[in-house]
Design a protein around this motif. Structure first.
Motif, mmCIF file in Angstrom:
data_model
loop_
_atom_site.group_PDB
_atom_site.id
_atom_site.type_symbol
_atom_site.label_atom_id
_atom_site.label_comp_id
_atom_site.label_asym_id
_atom_site.label_seq_id
_atom_site.Cartn_x
_atom_site.Cartn_y
_atom_site.Cartn_z
ATOM 1 N N VAL A 22 -67.983 76.537 2.724
ATOM 2 C CA VAL A 22 -68.541 76.850 4.038
ATOM 3 C C VAL A 22 -66.943 76.959 4.294
ATOM 4 O O VAL A 22 -67.316 77.549 5.132
ATOM 5 N N ILE A 23 -65.830 76.390 3.713
ATOM 6 C CA ILE A 23 -64.806 76.839 4.909
ATOM 7 C C ILE A 23 -65.200 78.533 4.169
ATOM 8 O O ILE A 23 -64.194 79.216 4.917
ATOM 9 N N ASP A 24 -64.901 79.421 2.630
ATOM 10 C CA ASP A 24 -64.911 80.581 2.218
ATOM 11 C C ASP A 24 -65.775 80.980 3.634
ATOM 12 O O ASP A 24 -65.662 82.150 4.004
ATOM 13 N N GLY A 25 -66.576 80.601 3.821
ATOM 14 C CA GLY A 25 -67.511 80.790 5.215
ATOM 15 C C GLY A 25 -67.730 81.389 6.157
ATOM 16 O O GLY A 25 -67.812 82.781 6.841
ATOM 17 N N VAL A 26 -66.238 80.443 6.923
ATOM 18 C CA VAL A 26 -66.248 80.282 8.230
ATOM 19 C C VAL A 26 -65.505 81.294 8.278
ATOM 20 O O VAL A 26 -64.956 82.296 8.596
ATOM 21 N N ARG A 27 -64.021 81.388 7.217
ATOM 22 C CA ARG A 27 -63.225 82.490 7.143
ATOM 23 C C ARG A 27 -63.776 83.744 7.288
ATOM 24 O O ARG A 27 -62.899 84.679 7.361
#
Length: 120
Positions: A22-27
Motif C-alpha cells: 500500500v505504501i509503495d502504491g501511494v509513493r
C-alpha cells in the motif's frame, strides 16, 4: 492482475507485505488520495488471509497516516503533501466523483479538464 498479492514463502509477515504494498502504491501514484481501499473481509478473502491479518495491516497504515478509516465509509488513501496539493487532490476527487455520477467516460472527462485549463 491483482493490485495486492502475498508471497507465502517470503520472510516478511503477510500483514507487513500488504502494508508495504500500500505504501509503495501511494509513493508510485498508483494509489491516490481519496481512493477507497477494499474492505478488510473482501481483501482477506481475495488474498487468502485471515481478516485479522488485513485488519492489522490497515491499523498500521492508519497509524502511519497512509489511510483514513471512517467507520461505515470504509478506508481511503489519506491526503498527502502540502496544503495546495491536498486541495488539488480533494478537487480532483470531487470532480471524479461527479463525473461518475453523470456517467461521463474517462476520455471525455480528461478532455473537459484540458479545455478548462486552457480557458483559464
Amino acid at each position: 492482475m491483482k493490485r495486492f498479492s502475498i508471497d507465502p514463502h517470503a520472510g516478511e509477515p503477510p500483514f507487513e507485505q500488504l502494508r508495504r504494498q500500500v505504501i509503495d502504491g501511494v509513493r508510485s501514484g498508483e494509489l491516490v488520495a481519496g481512493e477507497r481501499m477494499p474492505t478488510v473481509r473482501g481483501l482477506a478473502t481475495d488474498l487468502g488471509l485471515a481478516a485479522n491479518t488485513v485488519a492489522k495491516a490497515y491499523r498500521a497504515l492508519e497509524a502511519d497516516g497512509v489511510i483514513v478509516t471512517g467507520g461505515r465509509a470504509g478506508s481511503v488513501i489519506a491526503a498527502t503533501g502540502d496544503v495546495t496539493h491536498r486541495q488539488a487532490q480533494a478537487a480532483a476527487l470531487a470532480f471524479a466523483t461527479r463525473i461518475r455520477e453523470l456517467g461521463i467516460d474517462d476520455d471525455e472527462a480528461a478532455a473537459l479538464v484540458a479545455a478548462a485549463l486552457r480557458a483559464r
